[in-house]
Design a protein around this motif. Sequence first.
Motif, PDB file in Angstrom:
ATOM      1  N   VAL B 106      53.832 -41.277 -86.167  1.00  0.00           N
ATOM      2  CA  VAL B 106      54.865 -42.185 -85.666  1.00  0.00           C
ATOM      3  C   VAL B 106      54.573 -42.385 -84.188  1.00  0.00           C
ATOM      4  CG1 VAL B 106      57.320 -42.505 -85.269  1.00  0.00           C
ATOM      5  CG2 VAL B 106      56.538 -41.349 -87.338  1.00  0.00           C
ATOM      6  N   PHE B 107      54.630 -43.650 -83.763  1.00  0.00           N
ATOM      7  CA  PHE B 107      54.150 -43.963 -82.428  1.00  0.00           C
ATOM      8  C   PHE B 107      55.296 -44.088 -81.426  1.00  0.00           C
ATOM      9  CE2 PHE B 107      51.174 -45.348 -85.588  1.00  0.00           C
ATOM     10  CZ  PHE B 107      49.952 -44.947 -85.092  1.00  0.00           C
ATOM     11  N   GLN B 108      54.888 -44.177 -80.165  1.00  0.00           N
ATOM     12  CA  GLN B 108      55.838 -44.231 -79.066  1.00  0.00           C
ATOM     13  C   GLN B 108      56.792 -45.414 -79.202  1.00  0.00           C
ATOM     14  OE1 GLN B 108      53.594 -43.609 -75.582  1.00  0.00           O
ATOM     15  NE2 GLN B 108      55.341 -43.625 -74.223  1.00  0.00           N
ATOM     16  N   LYS B 109      56.192 -46.594 -79.455  1.00  0.00           N
ATOM     17  CA  LYS B 109      57.034 -47.772 -79.631  1.00  0.00           C
ATOM     18  C   LYS B 109      57.102 -48.087 -81.112  1.00  0.00           C
ATOM     19  CE  LYS B 109      56.216 -50.182 -75.310  1.00  0.00           C
ATOM     20  NZ  LYS B 109      55.127 -50.969 -74.737  1.00  0.00           N
ATOM     21  N   PRO B 110      58.290 -48.458 -81.608  1.00  0.00           N
ATOM     22  CA  PRO B 110      58.363 -48.823 -83.024  1.00  0.00           C
ATOM     23  C   PRO B 110      57.414 -49.975 -83.311  1.00  0.00           C
ATOM     24  CG  PRO B 110      60.482 -49.190 -81.905  1.00  0.00           C
ATOM     25  CD  PRO B 110      59.578 -48.547 -80.923  1.00  0.00           C
ATOM     26  N   ASN B 111      56.614 -49.855 -84.384  1.00  0.00           N
ATOM     27  CA  ASN B 111      55.661 -50.921 -84.685  1.00  0.00           C
ATOM     28  C   ASN B 111      55.709 -51.345 -86.143  1.00  0.00           C
ATOM     29  OD1 ASN B 111      54.614 -48.553 -85.644  1.00  0.00           O
ATOM     30  ND2 ASN B 111      52.556 -48.887 -84.916  1.00  0.00           N
ATOM     31  N   LEU B 187      52.862 -36.417 -87.340  1.00  0.00           N
ATOM     32  CA  LEU B 187      52.659 -36.391 -85.897  1.00  0.00           C
ATOM     33  C   LEU B 187      53.588 -37.410 -85.266  1.00  0.00           C
ATOM     34  CD1 LEU B 187      48.741 -36.500 -85.877  1.00  0.00           C
ATOM     35  CD2 LEU B 187      50.213 -34.492 -85.987  1.00  0.00           C
ATOM     36  N   MET B 188      54.314 -37.014 -84.225  1.00  0.00           N
ATOM     37  CA  MET B 188      55.229 -37.953 -83.585  1.00  0.00           C
ATOM     38  C   MET B 188      54.927 -38.013 -82.099  1.00  0.00           C
ATOM     39  SD  MET B 188      58.681 -36.764 -85.542  1.00  0.00           S
ATOM     40  CE  MET B 188      59.458 -38.265 -86.072  1.00  0.00           C
ATOM     41  N   ASP B 189      54.568 -39.204 -81.659  1.00  0.00           N
ATOM     42  CA  ASP B 189      54.174 -39.392 -80.265  1.00  0.00           C
ATOM     43  C   ASP B 189      55.343 -39.985 -79.482  1.00  0.00           C
ATOM     44  OD1 ASP B 189      52.941 -39.801 -77.891  1.00  0.00           O
ATOM     45  OD2 ASP B 189      51.566 -41.350 -78.600  1.00  0.00           O
ATOM     46  N   GLU B 190      56.095 -39.143 -78.814  1.00  0.00           N
ATOM     47  CA  GLU B 190      57.291 -39.571 -78.078  1.00  0.00           C
ATOM     48  C   GLU B 190      58.117 -40.576 -78.884  1.00  0.00           C
ATOM     49  OE1 GLU B 190      56.690 -40.503 -73.996  1.00  0.00           O
ATOM     50  OE2 GLU B 190      54.879 -39.293 -73.868  1.00  0.00           O
ATOM     51  N   PRO B 191      58.559 -40.181 -80.067  1.00  0.00           N
ATOM     52  CA  PRO B 191      59.179 -41.139 -80.980  1.00  0.00           C
ATOM     53  C   PRO B 191      60.491 -41.699 -80.450  1.00  0.00           C
ATOM     54  CG  PRO B 191      59.517 -38.920 -81.772  1.00  0.00           C
ATOM     55  CD  PRO B 191      58.574 -38.817 -80.620  1.00  0.00           C
ATOM     56  N   ALA B 192      61.098 -41.043 -79.477  1.00  0.00           N
ATOM     57  CA  ALA B 192      62.413 -41.495 -79.030  1.00  0.00           C
ATOM     58  C   ALA B 192      62.387 -42.025 -77.603  1.00  0.00           C
ATOM     59  CB  ALA B 192      63.421 -40.343 -79.136  1.00  0.00           C
ATOM     60  N   SER B 193      61.173 -42.168 -77.034  1.00  0.00           N
ATOM     61  CA  SER B 193      61.131 -42.489 -75.612  1.00  0.00           C
ATOM     62  C   SER B 193      61.627 -43.901 -75.308  1.00  0.00           C
ATOM     63  CB  SER B 193      59.712 -42.316 -75.068  1.00  0.00           C
ATOM     64  OG  SER B 193      58.866 -43.279 -75.632  1.00  0.00           O
ATOM     65  N   SER B 194      61.577 -44.801 -76.316  1.00  0.00           N
ATOM     66  CA  SER B 194      62.037 -46.159 -76.019  1.00  0.00           C
ATOM     67  C   SER B 194      63.416 -46.424 -76.637  1.00  0.00           C
ATOM     68  CB  SER B 194      61.013 -47.183 -76.516  1.00  0.00           C
ATOM     69  OG  SER B 194      60.864 -47.070 -77.908  1.00  0.00           O
TER      70      SER B 194
END
Lengths: 323, 268
Positions: B106-111, B187-194
């Motif tokens: 799961v990426f930083q920005k929802p895609n 794997l979650m890459d800053e999933p909540a940062s945005s």
Amino acid sequence: MRRQLGPKKNSAVADKVFKIGATVAATFVLVIIVLVVFELATGSVPIWQKEGASFITGSTWNSVEGRESYGAAPYILGTFVTAGLAMLIGVPISIGIAMFLSELAPKFVRTPLSFVIELLAAVPSVIYGLWGLFVFREYLRDWIEMPLYNAFGNNVWIFSGNPFGLDIFTASMVLAIMIIPTISAISREIMLAVPNSQKEAAYMLGATKWEVFKLAVIPYSKSGLIGASILGLGRAVGETMAVTMLIGNATGPSAFPHSLFQPGQTMSSIIANEFSEASTTGLHLPALVGIGLILFVVAVGINIIAHLLVARVLKAHEGAVLA
Amino acid sequence: METITKAPNAVNLIENKKYKLVAEDIVASYDNVIAVKNVTMKFKEKAVTALIGPSGCGKTTFLRCLNRMHELSKNAKISGRVLLDGEDLYSNHQDPIINRRKIGMVFQKPNPFPTMSIYDNVAAGLKLNGLRNKTILDEIVKGCLEMVYLWDEVKDNLKKPGMSLSGGQQQRLCIARALAIQPEVLLMDEPASSLDPIATQKIEEMMNELKKEYTIIIVTHNMQQAMRVSDYTGFMYLGELIEFGETKQIFENPLKEITAKYVQGQFG
């Protein structure tokens, strides 16, 4: 420390000059379009008066004084057939090139190849015409036209005729080559603009390279790819020189696109072929100007359809970017 | 030239089996800048492990090495081993495409895929891997959307574009999409940062549920978040793993001074 800003001098005047200048520049484009339409319309009045609607539907083409009669149907059809055939061949190849350049090609191939493709777009169309006439035509005739004719010529009408090499097929193939640089260069840009996050989303699901295109790149850039193709179509419809040199230049009813292997004629090629010998007193010149008007309307129509298509695709997928 | 490669000794092998995922001696670089320097880390099964550290410390790059995503970037290089259940993902006979299915991301920005509906976004990975049966698809899509607490919000609008959702909903949709292909590790890459605090809270609640079934590794620069969601925490600094242990220990009794400084917010 505080610094005092003095009052600006002449700012109102400068702003006015700027506004007027920009408005004049913008109006210029509009004026040109209006003038072109006006000239094409007034210049072709005599032919519309004489032939009426049969100028569009008719197929006779006789410029002998006293027996003058003109019909543009074969050339209108010829334009659509050659441009359509060129799209059929050119678009898949162009999208393939764009896919290769944007994702698959190693870096040392990518840059030079992109450059070469952009160079192809800069080759003057008369060069394509010459190359088509003296080189490409013979290969097409011996390797594609003759075998197809020998195999299907008697049964399948599109392969019948006289595979001589100066025909609708050759003109279409060269047109296809000519639209490839335009479509592939723009498609490549559009595919490169697909955000990495989209491709990564596909990779994350276990996609292969091809599946990344299917899942992420192509849906995301679809509207842009349609736009690129329509731009290619615009070039194919208007292209004159190379087509004139290769299409065989039939006139009258025989110019109807019967088979791929017969000479034909397009709207732009008949204008190029005959404008120098058209007499200013008779109807020949108004007839050519009339064809020019039709060509103009078709070209504008293609652009309008392109915009509508792109707008519809965008609307269907709210949030999808790129026009 | 060295001809003898370092063979893992027997003790190591036995020990590794207690872990779902083991990264050994990972060195990763792009554009000749080394981002990860010799990091070795072991991830326990069905637990949440957080990676914290200041921006540019290499935690995202390290995460991307774990499912062979890093090598897709331009001029990316990597060495080391990543063992999933004892199998090295980087050995020659391993197919990265198969392995990425086992290790979701799961990426930083929802895609979400912008041209696809909510339903199709979740089903994308399943269809890609050949599942066509409508009943089964429906079932999995529903199950995954329930798991991310999105089902009740979207069940009447499954045909609407994924992009019509809010940012937080989109991120949960992306998590559902990753879960649909039933990975073993997430794997979650800053999933909540945005995302806003409420959406963040929902994602954190969800992670507590997810760890019952999945091994989760989360990169975050939000220390409170790491404290709340993780069982183990690794602190990375300038490409190196400085300290790794139970979350409580890292935040309350860090062994290294620099870790203490970071978790106390003295730099970041």
